[in-house]
Design an enzyme around this catalytic site. Structure first.
Site, PDB file in Angstrom:
ATOM      1  N   ARG A 116      45.762 -44.780 -47.842  1.00 46.59           N
ATOM      2  CA  ARG A 116      45.906 -45.825 -48.804  1.00 46.59           C
ATOM      3  C   ARG A 116      46.874 -45.300 -50.042  1.00 46.59           C
ATOM      4  NH1 ARG A 116      42.475 -44.538 -52.570  1.00 46.59           N
ATOM      5  NH2 ARG A 116      40.733 -44.148 -51.213  1.00 46.59           N
ATOM      6  N   LYS A 152      56.976 -64.687 -48.462  1.00 46.85           N
ATOM      7  CA  LYS A 152      57.940 -65.957 -48.338  1.00 46.85           C
ATOM      8  C   LYS A 152      59.186 -65.598 -47.682  1.00 46.85           C
ATOM      9  CE  LYS A 152      54.615 -67.564 -50.979  1.00 46.85           C
ATOM     10  NZ  LYS A 152      54.597 -67.369 -52.257  1.00 46.85           N
ATOM     11  N   ASP A 179      59.920 -62.626 -61.590  1.00 47.31           N
ATOM     12  CA  ASP A 179      59.603 -63.047 -60.323  1.00 47.31           C
ATOM     13  C   ASP A 179      60.577 -63.464 -59.512  1.00 47.31           C
ATOM     14  OD1 ASP A 179      58.312 -64.257 -58.083  1.00 47.31           O
ATOM     15  OD2 ASP A 179      56.561 -65.016 -59.074  1.00 47.31           O
ATOM     16  N   TYR A 236      54.161 -69.686 -61.888  1.00 43.89           N
ATOM     17  CA  TYR A 236      53.566 -69.777 -60.682  1.00 43.89           C
ATOM     18  C   TYR A 236      52.263 -70.087 -60.964  1.00 43.89           C
ATOM     19  CZ  TYR A 236      51.292 -68.470 -56.216  1.00 43.89           C
ATOM     20  OH  TYR A 236      50.635 -68.510 -55.357  1.00 43.89           O
TER      21      TYR A 236
HETATM   22  C1  LIG Z   1      53.624 -67.431 -53.554  1.00 40.41           C
HETATM   23  C2  LIG Z   1      54.045 -66.884 -55.055  1.00 40.41           C
HETATM   24  C3  LIG Z   1      53.349 -65.947 -55.586  1.00 40.41           C
HETATM   25  C4  LIG Z   1      52.147 -65.182 -54.993  1.00 40.41           C
HETATM   26  O1  LIG Z   1      52.263 -64.463 -54.198  1.00 40.41           O
HETATM   27  P1  LIG Z   1      51.059 -64.162 -52.870  1.00 40.41           P
HETATM   28  O2  LIG Z   1      51.957 -63.715 -51.673  1.00 40.41           O
HETATM   29  O3  LIG Z   1      50.712 -65.627 -52.384  1.00 40.41           O
HETATM   30  O4  LIG Z   1      49.927 -63.593 -53.591  1.00 40.41           O
HETATM   31  C5  LIG Z   1      53.889 -65.558 -56.939  1.00 40.41           C
HETATM   32  N1  LIG Z   1      55.269 -66.178 -57.295  1.00 40.41           N
HETATM   33  C6  LIG Z   1      55.686 -67.104 -56.541  1.00 40.41           C
HETATM   34  C7  LIG Z   1      57.101 -67.431 -57.243  1.00 40.41           C
HETATM   35  C8  LIG Z   1      55.212 -67.334 -55.256  1.00 40.41           C
HETATM   36  O5  LIG Z   1      56.075 -68.566 -54.718  1.00 40.41           O
END
Ligand SMILES: *Cc1c(COP(=O)(O)O)cnc(C)c1O
Length: 375
Positions: free
Chosen positions: A47, A196, A171, A99
């Site tokens: 962890r 992503k 982000d 988001y």
């Molecule tokens: C998918 C996404 C998130 C969240 O991420 P997860 O891996 O689904 O928890 C945050 N910001 C953006 C722009 C995203 O596309």
């Protein structure tokens, strides 16, 4: 070193025990102690530390030219690691089109945390400046934003945050460090959903927080990683690290495909409006040209003539695109975003979001053409 080389090499080394060129996956929860009770190799319990996670974190920090990175079990866990670092009474500023999952973190998970939260038009630095209060401690940006692909001025926001003694976080999920590095514009920390483009094959859920310099929020996020326990598995870390090898290639191909599709969609009679920062008609185009390089990303959205029913019908007719949420994989996805976001969504009902993959763009164009023309 250039980003293609960093993507292949950062965080990796030939395994000293065997000479294995591909990194082993350290599928272990715990590590042997010496008879005196010490852990001489520095690893105690997975962890807190795991070599495969460190390999991923090293690569992500290097890609953003940051100091350090923390990998999490999802993008929203990385978001949570920052929000939980705030104190009761702190004021936090988020984009009004942030988001949608982040709203669920702030308004749901932290509903009782006594945080003061404002959602503002982050594309207008004047509006952000006006929203700052003496207790503002966090300014969050997302550029390009989801799903409207709005562009905000990273240097301006970083300046506003610095003056307010607040931490700025970007982000960076849509752009990836291949196209844009927010910390080069003075932003303090970058968060990604590694689910992503970074992992890139729709087979992992993960997240990361990267910092440019030591700060209290990052230390609290580290504490949250170790003791909040929102950690990724060694296997997920390994998959994400492997995805990074081809990140520059994939992102550039997706971007080139998205640019071609955006131009083609813009001229299509069934399409009302295309949202893509690479188009000269996009209100953030000039800013995107200054902040991004090598392309404008693989994400685009467009509004069709008609409403929800017509938009859903288009998603029913595609053959190459897959109907699914998420983004950043090798294969193209199409999504009716408003119905994914649910009843509180602010997204137009006639909007379709595309995550453009690395297929041949002629096949993608033909697929969309057939789906749009049949209506
Ligand atoms: C998918 C996404 C998130 C969240 O991420 P997860 O891996 O689904 O928890 C945050 N910001 C953006 C722009 C995203 O596309």
């Amino acid at each position: 070193m250039q980003i293609e080389t960093i993507a292949v090499h950062a965080g990796r080394k030939v395994d000293p025990a065997t000479g294995a060129v591909a990194a082993p996956i350290y599928m272990t929860s715990t590590y042997e102690r010496d008879p005196d009770g010490k852990w001489p190799r520095g690893y105690t319990y997975s962890r807190e530390e795991n070599p495969t996670r460190e390999m991923l974190e090293g690569a992500l920090a290097a890609l953003e030219d940051g100091k350090e990175a923390l990998a999490f079990g999802s993008g929203l866990a990385a978001v949570t690691s920052v929000v939980q670092a705030m104190e009761p009474g702190d004021h936090l500023i988020f984009p009004d089109d942030v988001y949608h999952g982040l709203r669920k973190v702030v308004n749901g998970v932290f509903a009782k945390a006594k945080l003061e939260v404002s959602f503002v038009d982050i594309t207008d630095p004047g509006a952000v400046r006006a929203a700052v209060k003496p207790n503002t401690r966090l300014i969050w940006v997302e550029t390009p934003s989801n799903p409207m692909l709005k562009i905000c001025d990273l240097a301006a926001i970083a300046g506003i945050a610095r003056k307010a003694n607040a931490i700025s976080v970007a982000d960076g999920t849509f752009a990836t460090p291949v196209l844009q590095r927010p910390m080069d514009f003075g932003i303090d920390m970058v968060m990604h959903s590694t689910t992503k483009f970074i992992s890139g094959h729709s087979d992992v859920v993960g997240g990361v927080l990267i910092t440019k310099h030591d700060n209290y929020a990052f230390e609290r996020a580290r504490n949250f990683q170790h003791y909040g326990g929102a950690i990724p598995s060694p296997f997920d870390c390994w998959l994400a690290r492997r995805g990074i090898d081809t990140l520059p290639l994939r992102v550039r191909q997706s971007s080139a495909n998205a640019m071609a599709l955006a131009l083609w969609l813009q001229a299509h009679p069934a399409v009302e409006q295309v949202h893509y920062p690479g188009l000269a008609s996009h209100p953030g185009h000039e800013l995107a040209r200054r902040q991004m390089h090598d392309g404008f990303g693989g994400m685009l959205s467009f509004q069709i003539r008609g409403g929800k029913a017509e938009a859903l019908a288009v998603t029913g007719r595609v053959r190459v695109f897959t109907r699914a949420t998420s983004l950043g994989g090798t294969h193209s996805l199409i999504e009716h975003r408003a119905s994914t976001e649910g009843p509180t969504s602010r997204t137009p009902q006639n909007l379709l979001r595309l995550s453009v993959g690395i297929e041949n763009v002629q096949d993608l164009t033909a697929d969309l053409d057939a789906a749009l023309n049949a209506g």
